[in-house]
Design a protein around this motif. Structure first.
Motif, PDB file in Angstrom:
ATOM      1  N   TYR A  63     -16.549  43.268  -4.306  1.00  0.00           N
ATOM      2  CA  TYR A  63     -17.533  43.081  -5.370  1.00  0.00           C
ATOM      3  C   TYR A  63     -17.809  44.394  -6.097  1.00  0.00           C
ATOM      4  O   TYR A  63     -17.993  44.407  -7.325  1.00  0.00           O
ATOM      5  CB  TYR A  63     -18.827  42.511  -4.792  1.00  0.00           C
ATOM      6  N   TYR A  74     -23.542  38.403  -0.648  1.00  0.00           N
ATOM      7  CA  TYR A  74     -23.641  37.367  -1.683  1.00  0.00           C
ATOM      8  C   TYR A  74     -24.568  37.796  -2.821  1.00  0.00           C
ATOM      9  O   TYR A  74     -24.249  37.595  -4.001  1.00  0.00           O
ATOM     10  CB  TYR A  74     -24.136  36.068  -1.057  1.00  0.00           C
ATOM     11  N   ASP A 116     -17.708  33.563  -3.903  1.00  0.00           N
ATOM     12  CA  ASP A 116     -19.128  33.241  -4.061  1.00  0.00           C
ATOM     13  C   ASP A 116     -19.448  31.874  -3.463  1.00  0.00           C
ATOM     14  O   ASP A 116     -20.462  31.704  -2.768  1.00  0.00           O
ATOM     15  CB  ASP A 116     -19.516  33.267  -5.542  1.00  0.00           C
ATOM     16  N   SER A 155     -22.956  40.318  -5.064  1.00  0.00           N
ATOM     17  CA  SER A 155     -21.973  39.772  -6.002  1.00  0.00           C
ATOM     18  C   SER A 155     -22.591  39.503  -7.359  1.00  0.00           C
ATOM     19  O   SER A 155     -21.914  39.565  -8.391  1.00  0.00           O
ATOM     20  CB  SER A 155     -21.375  38.483  -5.443  1.00  0.00           C
ATOM     21  N   GLU A 156     -23.894  39.204  -7.405  1.00  0.00           N
ATOM     22  CA  GLU A 156     -24.612  38.970  -8.659  1.00  0.00           C
ATOM     23  C   GLU A 156     -25.463  40.164  -9.056  1.00  0.00           C
ATOM     24  O   GLU A 156     -26.260  40.074  -9.991  1.00  0.00           O
ATOM     25  CB  GLU A 156     -25.503  37.732  -8.536  1.00  0.00           C
TER      26      GLU A 156
END
Length: 211
Positions: A143, A62, A9, A65-66
């Motif tokens: 991820y 990115y 991250d 990933s969240e």
């Protein structure tokens, strides 16, 4: 796996910032040479295109990933925790299949087919620029496996983002399904948290009545 995710991250965040900064500088120079100097730079257009593609791919990884991508979850939120868990696992499997087949496998084929093609005005070839596809696919694969494992062991809900008109959208490390969000249920049941439920009159209303 969580420690590896945190490192990735941070690296992705720094890479996205660097790509965005480079994109802004290249586009600014392109406009300056075209509008001010009157001699357009020959390499800026191609460079900006590839920078934008790289930024889009790594930025998507990115955000994934969240689990921050936009999701149409209206029907899924009407179900219980098990159904939401199944939906979340199915979603991760679909993303995993896309990353493996399209980004990694398809990206590697594209790299092999274009490795000998030079980019006009740049000291690189097209295959090197296409490396963003399999690399971002590998990141998304990691991820997806990370979130799939957390969903399977119950450390992450199928729908991690709770939505409420007053709370807004958020993502937490231990997400809840909407029906289990204590901030929503307590507000609805506890009069102290919602003055509209305690039966007391609003001072503004009394003032208006006195008038």
């Amino acid at each position: 796996m969580s420690a590896i995710k945190n490192v990735l991250d941070q690296l992705l965040a720094g890479l996205c910032i660097a790509l965005f900064t480079a994109l802004v500088l290249v586009v600014t120079w392109q406009v300056f040479t075209r509008q001010v100097i009157g001699d357009p730079s020959t390499w800026t257009s191609t460079t900006a295109q590839y920078l934008f593609v790289w930024l889009s791919l790594f930025g998507a990884a990115y955000v994934f990933s969240e689990r921050g991508h936009i999701a149409v979850d209206f029907l899924a939120r009407k179900t219980g925790g098990r159904a939401q868990k199944a939906v979340g696992a199915f979603t991760m499997l679909v993303v995993l299949a896309f990353a493996l087949i399209v980004l990694i496998w398809g990206g590697l084929r594209g790299v092999g087919l274009t490795w000998a093609q030079n980019v006009s005005g740049l000291p690189v070839n097209v295959g090197q620029m296409y490396l963003a596809l399999p690399v971002s696919g590998a990141l998304i694969t990691f991820y997806a496996l990370h979130h799939l494992r957390k969903i399977a062991v119950g450390r992450e809900a199928g729908l991690p983002i709770n939505e409420d008109e007053e709370i807004g959208r958020h993502t937490s490390s231990m997400p809840l399904i909407a029906s289990q969000d204590p901030r929503i249920t307590e507000t609805r049941l506890d009069p102290r948290l919602d003055p509209r439920l305690d039966g007391s009159s609003d001072p503004d209303d009394d003032t208006q009545k006195g008038r």
